[in-house]
Design a protein around this motif. Structure first.
Motif, PDB file in Angstrom:
ATOM      1  N   LEU A   1       8.133  -3.590 -10.288  1.00  8.17           N
ATOM      2  CA  LEU A   1       9.227  -4.560 -10.261  1.00  8.17           C
ATOM      3  C   LEU A   1      10.588  -3.886 -10.173  1.00  8.17           C
ATOM      4  N   ASP A   2      10.606  -2.568 -10.316  1.00  9.87           N
ATOM      5  CA  ASP A   2      11.859  -1.822 -10.202  1.00  9.87           C
ATOM      6  C   ASP A   2      12.226  -1.750  -8.723  1.00  9.87           C
ATOM      7  N   ASP A   3      12.985  -2.745  -8.262  1.00 20.40           N
ATOM      8  CA  ASP A   3      13.260  -2.845  -6.832  1.00 20.40           C
ATOM      9  C   ASP A   3      14.277  -1.826  -6.322  1.00 20.40           C
ATOM     10  N   LYS A   4      14.796  -0.989  -7.192  1.00 17.20           N
ATOM     11  CA  LYS A   4      15.632   0.117  -6.737  1.00 17.20           C
ATOM     12  C   LYS A   4      14.744   1.305  -6.334  1.00 17.20           C
ATOM     13  N   LYS A   5      13.516   1.340  -6.871  1.00 16.44           N
ATOM     14  CA  LYS A   5      12.575   2.404  -6.558  1.00 16.44           C
ATOM     15  C   LYS A   5      11.563   1.979  -5.506  1.00 16.44           C
ATOM     16  N   TYR A   6      10.956   0.820  -5.730  1.00 13.00           N
ATOM     17  CA  TYR A   6       9.823   0.392  -4.914  1.00 13.00           C
ATOM     18  C   TYR A   6      10.110  -0.954  -4.277  1.00 13.00           C
ATOM     19  N   TYR A   7      10.261  -0.928  -2.977  1.00 14.84           N
ATOM     20  CA  TYR A   7      10.502  -2.168  -2.240  1.00 14.84           C
ATOM     21  C   TYR A   7      10.105  -1.947  -0.783  1.00 14.84           C
ATOM     22  N   PRO A   8       9.702  -2.999  -0.121  1.00 11.73           N
ATOM     23  CA  PRO A   8       9.368  -2.860   1.298  1.00 11.73           C
ATOM     24  C   PRO A   8      10.626  -2.545   2.106  1.00 11.73           C
TER      25      PRO A   8
ATOM     26  N   ARG B   1       0.829  -1.210   0.000  1.00 11.82           N
ATOM     27  CA  ARG B   1       0.000   0.000   0.000  1.00 11.82           C
ATOM     28  C   ARG B   1       0.862   1.259   0.000  1.00 11.82           C
ATOM     29  N   SER B   2       1.854   1.298   0.857  1.00 10.19           N
ATOM     30  CA  SER B   2       2.684   2.507   0.912  1.00 10.19           C
ATOM     31  C   SER B   2       3.536   2.653  -0.353  1.00 10.19           C
ATOM     32  N   GLN B   3       3.940   1.522  -0.942  1.00 14.10           N
ATOM     33  CA  GLN B   3       4.701   1.604  -2.194  1.00 14.10           C
ATOM     34  C   GLN B   3       3.808   2.113  -3.331  1.00 14.10           C
ATOM     35  N   MET B   4       2.521   1.716  -3.320  1.00 11.88           N
ATOM     36  CA  MET B   4       1.592   2.267  -4.313  1.00 11.88           C
ATOM     37  C   MET B   4       1.470   3.777  -4.130  1.00 11.88           C
ATOM     38  N   ALA B   5       1.321   4.216  -2.884  1.00 13.20           N
ATOM     39  CA  ALA B   5       1.184   5.645  -2.604  1.00 13.20           C
ATOM     40  C   ALA B   5       2.428   6.413  -3.063  1.00 13.20           C
ATOM     41  N   GLU B   6       3.588   5.866  -2.750  1.00 12.22           N
ATOM     42  CA  GLU B   6       4.842   6.497  -3.173  1.00 12.22           C
ATOM     43  C   GLU B   6       4.906   6.589  -4.697  1.00 12.22           C
TER      44      GLU B   6
ATOM     45  N   LYS C   1       8.613  -8.741   0.161  1.00 15.23           N
ATOM     46  CA  LYS C   1       8.381  -8.320  -1.225  1.00 15.23           C
ATOM     47  C   LYS C   1       6.983  -7.733  -1.364  1.00 15.23           C
ATOM     48  N   ILE C   2       6.787  -7.012  -2.448  1.00 11.95           N
ATOM     49  CA  ILE C   2       5.488  -6.430  -2.767  1.00 11.95           C
ATOM     50  C   ILE C   2       4.573  -7.536  -3.273  1.00 11.95           C
ATOM     51  N   GLU C   3       3.313  -7.492  -2.851  1.00 16.47           N
ATOM     52  CA  GLU C   3       2.319  -8.486  -3.267  1.00 16.47           C
ATOM     53  C   GLU C   3       2.197  -8.534  -4.797  1.00 16.47           C
ATOM     54  N   GLU C   4       2.068  -9.736  -5.331  1.00 17.61           N
ATOM     55  CA  GLU C   4       1.953  -9.929  -6.786  1.00 17.61           C
ATOM     56  C   GLU C   4       0.786  -9.152  -7.386  1.00 17.61           C
TER      57      GLU C   4
ATOM     58  N   ILE D   1       8.214   8.874   0.432  1.00 12.86           N
ATOM     59  CA  ILE D   1       9.045   7.728   0.757  1.00 12.86           C
ATOM     60  C   ILE D   1       8.180   6.748   1.533  1.00 12.86           C
ATOM     61  N   SER D   2       8.182   5.508   1.105  1.00 15.76           N
ATOM     62  CA  SER D   2       7.392   4.507   1.812  1.00 15.76           C
ATOM     63  C   SER D   2       8.282   3.698   2.742  1.00 15.76           C
TER      64      SER D   2
END
Length: 135
Positions: free
Chosen positions: A49-56, A3-8, A32-35, A23-24
């Motif tokens: 899928l860009d884990d340099k930008k969006y990751y828990p 959720r926070s990665q979506m918001a970011e 990992k982020i849910e599929e 920033i999330s």
């Protein structure tokens, strides 16, 4: 997690003004982020899928200089108080989004759309005082 990665991601995609960043982070993030989040965000042309930008990530991963300059905190509905930020005199708003874990693709789409709508409202609120149009 997601959720926070979506918001970011929505903040980064929609916001057109400088001066604020999203920033999330969480207190107990998943690995990992849910599929289903990856799927529904790709429908909005956002690559989760860009884990340099969006990751828990855990809140402690955010550098102190960023924490010291936080002006707004939005929580996703986890019911968790952030210990790192609790010493600051800032307004924390809980957006109350449902957890995506175990939800169908259609349910995750609804959550995604609520997150997007909230981010648009937040951007308008942040920049309204300065008379800027940032969307």
């Amino acid at each position: 997690s997601g959720r926070s990665q979506m918001a970011e991601a929505f903040f980064k995609k929609i916001n057109r003004c400088e001066g604020h960043v999203a920033i999330s982070a969480g207190t107990k993030p998943d690995k990992k982020i849910e599929e289903n989040i990856i799927k529904v965000m790709s429908e909005k042309n956002i690559d989760m899928l860009d884990d340099k930008k969006y990751y828990p990530k855990i809140i402690d991963e955010i550098p102190k200089d960023i924490i010291d300059n936080v002006t707004y905190v939005y929580t996703m509905g986890c019911g968790v108080k952030c210990p790192t930020l609790s010493i600051k005199d800032i307004n924390v708003t809980d957006l109350g989004f449902d957890d995506v874990k175990g939800k169908s693709l259609d349910e995750v789409r609804l959550i995604r759309d609520k997150v997007r709508s909230s981010i648009i409202d937040i951007i308008k609120k942040i920049y309204l005082k300065g008379g800027k149009r940032c969307i």
